[in-house]
Write an enzyme that holds these catalytic residues in place. Sequence first.
Site, PDB file in Angstrom:
ATOM      1  N   SER A 203     -42.774  83.177  13.889  1.00 14.91           N
ATOM      2  CA  SER A 203     -43.641  83.527  14.886  1.00 14.91           C
ATOM      3  C   SER A 203     -44.905  84.012  14.092  1.00 14.91           C
ATOM      4  O   SER A 203     -45.401  83.174  13.312  1.00 14.91           O
ATOM      5  CB  SER A 203     -43.079  84.792  15.634  1.00 14.91           C
ATOM      6  OG  SER A 203     -43.739  85.130  16.477  1.00 14.91           O
ATOM      7  N   ASN A 204     -45.894  84.506  15.233  1.00 14.17           N
ATOM      8  CA  ASN A 204     -47.313  85.027  14.750  1.00 14.17           C
ATOM      9  C   ASN A 204     -47.569  86.317  15.167  1.00 14.17           C
ATOM     10  O   ASN A 204     -47.023  86.762  15.676  1.00 14.17           O
ATOM     11  CB  ASN A 204     -48.383  83.493  15.082  1.00 14.17           C
ATOM     12  CG  ASN A 204     -48.353  83.477  16.405  1.00 14.17           C
ATOM     13  OD1 ASN A 204     -48.728  84.544  17.168  1.00 14.17           O
ATOM     14  ND2 ASN A 204     -48.071  82.545  16.946  1.00 14.17           N
TER      15      ASN A 204
END
Length: 393
Positions: A203-204
Amino acid sequence: MRIALGVSGGIAAYKACEVVRGLFKAGAEVQVVMTRNAERFITPLTLQTLSGRRVLTDDWDDPDAVVQHIELSREIDAFVVAPATANVLAKFARGVADDFLSTFYISVTAPVVVAPAMNTRMLVHPSTRENLAALERRGVKIVPPGSGWLAERETGAGRLAEPDAIVEAALAAARRSSALEGRTVMVTAGPTREAIDPVRFVSNRSSGKMGYALAEAAQRRGARVILISGPVDLPPPFGVDVVRVESAVKMQQAVERHRPEVDTVFMAAAVGDYAPVAASSKLKKTGGPLELRLEEGPDILAGLGAHKDGLLLVGFAAETDDVLAYGQSKLERKNLDYIVVNDVSRSDIGFDADDNAVTILGRGREPLTVPKAQKSRIADAILDHVFASAGDA
Ligand code: CTP
């Protein structure tokens, strides 16, 4: 602007006078609704004198008042409750309607703001925390209590927020315009999560704050707003339809599904460009290195740009260097009308921060630089700029 002020029974009820005064000074009409217990702390006459209107109390012998409170629920721009006791929060959270104030709450469709006040032990009790979380999930704005000297002759958290902060939250909730009425706006927000296996993901660091602020700002201007949200820890903005998704593919499906309903898209989500081929069962340690192969996923924005059909399309770009040049090339490559560029190499703005500073590039428009400000203000500046050329703002 009409605001209903609910006052419930706590020692902080006397501070409702300051809230009425502040709202009144800001030009709002204030209708006070008091619980029976609130009347033990402060008289309706005091609040009636300050608000210039008859106070609605828990008096079921007055048939006029019974009808009036349902009518009032249709007319108000916001409903603020200060102080809100633990009991009131519990009733609101569960929909219990056994007095005027709680019955009024479940008939209100306008934004609701609550300012809790109670003893620290009651505030930290799991039931109160759950009730506050349930209200927040429903879009109720909480004005958090402060710490200080409490009526129980001890210090701790639970003191009603300052009246000025309550007034400001109530006015912000009530302030709206009809500039974007008739428009349907889609906003995407937050990160995407790409599964590695059933328990792990890539993810980020996107918090979703910018997209949520945009959705809220567009709703306040009268647009219908569909918010396609990746996994974030934010309450849904009032009056916005939220569609929750995890992966880039699911986000793309949701965007395409709602595409025919909308005239404008703000693509503020930080969509993962690459995803692993997810393992169907949990990966085990092997004692050696683990290689993850990532495959390119859909570019949602480029897909929309390729078949625009009159869609007003606004992209976002988070860059660390050559910020404007990369922004300009994405504007052209993805066939956008505008791109909002921010420099994520600065730690005080951008990802996960409450503030942002952006430059808005548009076709045939001079770039507009919006200096560092809260994301809600940046959202307003973006809407002003993007819709000014479309004739609304
Ligand atoms: N975006 C998208 N789908 C993707 C990646 C990005 O819709 N798979 C959108 C983002 O929501 C944003 C804009 O495209 O509005 C810019 O994203 P960015 O990742 O910076 O663009 P890229 O073209 O992927 O450029 P880069 O090479 O910098 O990754």
